[in-house]
Design an enzyme around this catalytic site. Structure first.
Site, PDB file in Angstrom:
ATOM      1  CE  LYS A 191      -2.058   3.002   1.946  1.00  0.00           C
ATOM      2  NZ  LYS A 191      -1.823   4.401   1.533  1.00  0.00           N
ATOM      3  N   GLY A 244       6.474   5.021   8.304  1.00  0.00           N
ATOM      4  CA  GLY A 244       5.662   6.233   8.267  1.00  0.00           C
ATOM      5  C   GLY A 244       5.743   6.954   9.597  1.00  0.00           C
ATOM      6  CB  SER A 245       3.723   9.681  10.953  1.00  0.00           C
ATOM      7  OG  SER A 245       2.431   9.107  10.905  1.00  0.00           O
ATOM      8  CB  THR A 246       5.484   8.428  15.845  1.00  0.00           C
ATOM      9  OG1 THR A 246       6.881   8.303  15.533  1.00  0.00           O
ATOM     10  CG2 THR A 246       5.220   7.888  17.227  1.00  0.00           C
ATOM     11  CD  GLU A 267      11.452  -0.389  10.180  1.00  0.00           C
ATOM     12  OE1 GLU A 267      12.442   0.121  10.698  1.00  0.00           O
ATOM     13  OE2 GLU A 267      11.199  -1.603  10.235  1.00  0.00           O
ATOM     14  CB  CYS A 302      12.850   8.855   8.756  1.00  0.00           C
ATOM     15  SG  CYS A 302      14.040   7.769   7.948  1.00  0.00           S
ATOM     16  CD  GLU A 400       9.387  12.941  11.333  1.00  0.00           C
ATOM     17  OE1 GLU A 400       8.239  12.493  11.467  1.00  0.00           O
ATOM     18  OE2 GLU A 400      10.338  12.264  10.888  1.00  0.00           O
TER      19      GLU A 400
HETATM   20  P1  NAD Z   1       2.105   8.630   7.339  1.00  0.00           P
HETATM   21  O1  NAD Z   1       2.223   7.909   8.624  1.00  0.00           O
HETATM   22  O2  NAD Z   1       1.140   9.743   7.235  1.00  0.00           O
HETATM   23  O3  NAD Z   1       1.723   7.616   6.168  1.00  0.00           O
HETATM   24  C1  NAD Z   1       2.498   6.462   5.916  1.00  0.00           C
HETATM   25  C2  NAD Z   1       1.632   5.433   5.227  1.00  0.00           C
HETATM   26  O4  NAD Z   1       0.600   5.045   6.120  1.00  0.00           O
HETATM   27  C3  NAD Z   1       0.954   5.932   3.966  1.00  0.00           C
HETATM   28  O5  NAD Z   1       0.915   4.904   3.000  1.00  0.00           O
HETATM   29  C4  NAD Z   1      -0.453   6.242   4.445  1.00  0.00           C
HETATM   30  O6  NAD Z   1      -1.423   6.165   3.435  1.00  0.00           O
HETATM   31  C5  NAD Z   1      -0.649   5.152   5.469  1.00  0.00           C
HETATM   32  N1  NAD Z   1      -1.698   5.438   6.457  1.00  0.00           N
HETATM   33  C6  NAD Z   1      -2.127   6.642   6.878  1.00  0.00           C
HETATM   34  N2  NAD Z   1      -3.143   6.480   7.763  1.00  0.00           N
HETATM   35  C7  NAD Z   1      -3.330   5.158   7.911  1.00  0.00           C
HETATM   36  C8  NAD Z   1      -4.230   4.365   8.684  1.00  0.00           C
HETATM   37  N3  NAD Z   1      -5.137   4.918   9.484  1.00  0.00           N
HETATM   38  N4  NAD Z   1      -4.132   3.029   8.594  1.00  0.00           N
HETATM   39  C9  NAD Z   1      -3.211   2.436   7.800  1.00  0.00           C
HETATM   40  N5  NAD Z   1      -2.359   3.147   7.027  1.00  0.00           N
HETATM   41  C10 NAD Z   1      -2.413   4.486   7.086  1.00  0.00           C
HETATM   42  O7  NAD Z   1       3.581   9.108   6.975  1.00  0.00           O
HETATM   43  P2  NAD Z   1       4.045   9.938   5.714  1.00  0.00           P
HETATM   44  O8  NAD Z   1       3.637  11.359   5.905  1.00  0.00           O
HETATM   45  O9  NAD Z   1       3.666   9.241   4.478  1.00  0.00           O
HETATM   46  O10 NAD Z   1       5.643   9.805   5.839  1.00  0.00           O
HETATM   47  C11 NAD Z   1       6.411  10.582   6.670  1.00  0.00           C
HETATM   48  C12 NAD Z   1       6.766   9.827   7.938  1.00  0.00           C
HETATM   49  O11 NAD Z   1       7.469   8.632   7.621  1.00  0.00           O
HETATM   50  C13 NAD Z   1       7.716  10.617   8.817  1.00  0.00           C
HETATM   51  O12 NAD Z   1       7.281  10.529  10.150  1.00  0.00           O
HETATM   52  C14 NAD Z   1       9.047   9.921   8.619  1.00  0.00           C
HETATM   53  O13 NAD Z   1       9.950  10.077   9.694  1.00  0.00           O
HETATM   54  C15 NAD Z   1       8.612   8.506   8.473  1.00  0.00           C
HETATM   55  N6  NAD Z   1       9.669   7.704   7.857  1.00  0.00           N
HETATM   56  C16 NAD Z   1      10.339   6.794   8.643  1.00  0.00           C
HETATM   57  C17 NAD Z   1      11.372   6.039   8.105  1.00  0.00           C
HETATM   58  C18 NAD Z   1      12.103   5.022   8.940  1.00  0.00           C
HETATM   59  O14 NAD Z   1      12.768   4.150   8.368  1.00  0.00           O
HETATM   60  N7  NAD Z   1      12.020   5.056  10.256  1.00  0.00           N
HETATM   61  C19 NAD Z   1      11.712   6.179   6.751  1.00  0.00           C
HETATM   62  C20 NAD Z   1      10.998   7.096   5.982  1.00  0.00           C
HETATM   63  C21 NAD Z   1       9.973   7.843   6.543  1.00  0.00           C
END
Ligand code: NAD
Length: 496
Positions: A191, A244-246, A267, A302, A400
């Protein structure tokens, strides 16, 4: 390296045909209810494609197909050496289509074409290849049993894995998970972020061409609250591998508890400190690196070194070097091969980053480089911003931002530096610069972070794990440790 010019890329971008459908059971199709959403480019606002807006019904179908493929065993029970061959071919196809994938990535989320070509696509191919090469070298164990027993410890594929990824490195983050998940024999449902679905959709066909059987690799574009949420609550998904995000990471863990206790590997975000001691081997080199640490990928990293902790005695000198170094990071058309600094992912995110700049000013930090006016005539561009005189309790130091907004905080000694560095809910990465070997080891040990870089910032490859402490997540991508996420350990006891 590509010989294409800005005109070549712009010409190709104007006429490239972009696939926007989802990919289930080996073929492209529309979302079952026919819904779609428009994807626009942050470079100039142009509409790129209509993207399938997958929801519950599509998730149900994809999970059923993935399960059927898993149970059939054409992939899951294939000899590892054969899965290896298929995945090596998949990696080769990514490389053969490198320019097309790089263009899609840049159009989709705004990063410079030079970076898509140099990092994202080769990094993705390398991640798939590394996992493929490893899979026929991972052995089980024989337990230290009594004489009348044989205890076998084996690794089995988990089953159906949902891979949910962000938009900052769409192809690379997906590949860090696809490599080990597929190598271990799982069926996968990817996804991608609604903000950057294009490369995920494209590589589905390449995976199929490589010989990955129907149903083993599916791609469901759509919104997090719809397709993502349905995956996270599904009773027949065995594991979720998330980047993705925390905030969303926490939701996924709740969803697992509300459904089938699926394994959830996260992650997540970061607010990483970069500590510069007065005895750094080369202050100018450290400043050049600190500039890249906040400006690379427009700060949407990140591990961005977003809190720069500088020993007070050298702070003013260091900031002058930093100002010079940031001149290399000026917004420029991301399709220009010379561009190092492209656009933020979309207008909404641009406004969010600008909001943080305004909040830094309101809280009394001193604007040292850039501000709200560092934009271009069109597109979602914002030049790097540096705040001096930041306190670690200000919003710009705690949250962040995910844009090139750097908080500079002064410290007097190592103890204070470590206390400030660790005073954050996150623990993804940290950097430190010193010529003192003992201090380097002591501070590296004291920093609560999954990756620590000494006299450099960023770096590392597939040979070592990558992931976070604290609220930066619980999983590790890369290295053989990543295989833990995609396998169950089984103990088999044979009475002799
Ligand atoms: P996000 O958490 O908003 O979204 C990430 C993914 O989760 C997307 O595909 C989104 O559609 C999905 N998502 C959103 N809501 C959801 C839900 N309720 N249920 C299931 N899936 C859902 O993050 P973003 O804005 O896409 O990315 C930025 C974040 O990613 C930052 O916090 C960054 O630090 C983090 N990040 C972490 C790493 C790592 O390796 N630790 C690497 C890259 C990015």
């Amino acid at each position: 390296m590509s010989a294409k010019t800005l005109n070549d890329w712009a010409g190709w971008a104007a006429q490239i045909e972009i696939e926007g459908q989802c990919f289930i059971d080996g073929r492209y199709r529309e979302a079952l209810d026919g819904r779609s959403f428009d994807k626009h480019s942050p470079l100039d606002g142009r509409r790129l494609a209509a993207i399938a807006r997958c929801g519950q019904a599509d998730v149900d179908l994809a999970v059923a197909c993935a399960r059927r493929a898993f149970d059939a065993g054409h992939w899951s029970r294939m000899a590892p050496v054969q899965r290896k061959r298929t995945l090596l071919y998949f990696a080769e196809l990514l490389e053969r289509h490198a320019e097309e994938l790089a263009l899609l990535e840049t159009l989709d989320m705004g990063k410079p074409i030079a970076h898509s070509l140099a990092t994202d696509v080769p990094g993705a191919a390398n991640a798939i290849r590394w996992s493929a090469e490893a899979i026929d070298k991972v052995y089980g164990e024989v337990a230290a049993t009594a004489d009348d027993q044989l205890g076998l410890v084996t690794r089995e594929a988990v089953g159906v894995v949902g891979v949910i990824v962000p938009w900052n490195f769409p192809l690379l983050m997906a590949s860090w998970k696809l490599g080990p998940a597929l190598a271990c024999g799982n069926s996968v449902i990817l996804k991608p972020s609604e903000r950057s679905p294009l490369t995920a959709i494209r590589i589905a066909q390449l995976a199929s061409e490589a010989g990955i059987p129907d149903g083993v690799f599916n791609v469901l574009p759509g919104f997090g609250a719809e397709a993502g949420n349905a995956l996270s609550l599904h009773m027949d998904v065995d594991a979720i591998a998330f980047t993705g995000s925390t905030n969303i990471a926490k939701r996924l863990m709740v969803a697992a508890g509300q459904s089938n206790l699926k394994r959830v590997w996260t992650e997540a975000g970061g607010k990483s400190p970069n500590l510069v001691f007065a005895d750094a081997p080369d202050l100018r080199a450290a400043a050049t690196s600190a500039a890249a640490a906040i400006a690379y990928n427009q700060g949407q990293v990140c591990t961005a070194g977003s809190r720069l902790l500088v020993q007070r005695s050298v702070k003013d000198e260091f900031l002058e070097h930093l100002r010079d170094a940031l001149q290399a990071w000026t917004p420029a058309n991301a399709l220009d091969p010379a561009s190092r600094y492209g656009a933020l992912v979309d207008a909404q995110h641009l406004e969010q980053v600008k909001g943080y700049v305004a909040s830094g000013v309101e809280e009394g930090a001193r604007l040292f480089v850039g501000g709200l006016d560092g934009t271009r005539d069109s597109g979602c561009y914002l030049a790097p911003v540096v705040f001096d005189g930041v306190r670690n309790d200000m919003r710009i130091a705690r949250e962040e931002i995910f844009g090139a907004v750097l908080s500079v905080i002064a410290f007097d000694d190592a103890e204070e530096a470590v206390a400030i560095a660790n005073d954050t809910p996150y623990g993804l990465a940290a950097g430190l610069w010193t010529s003192n070997l003992s201090r380097a080891h002591q501070v590296a040990r004291a920093l609560r972070a999954g990756s620590v870089w000494v006299n450099q910032y960023s770096g590392g490859d597939m040979t070592a794990p990558f992931g976070g402490f604290k609220q930066s997540g619980n999983g590790r991508d890369r290295s053989l440790h990543a295989f833990d996420k995609y396998t169950e350990l089984k103990a088999t006891w044979i009475k002799l």
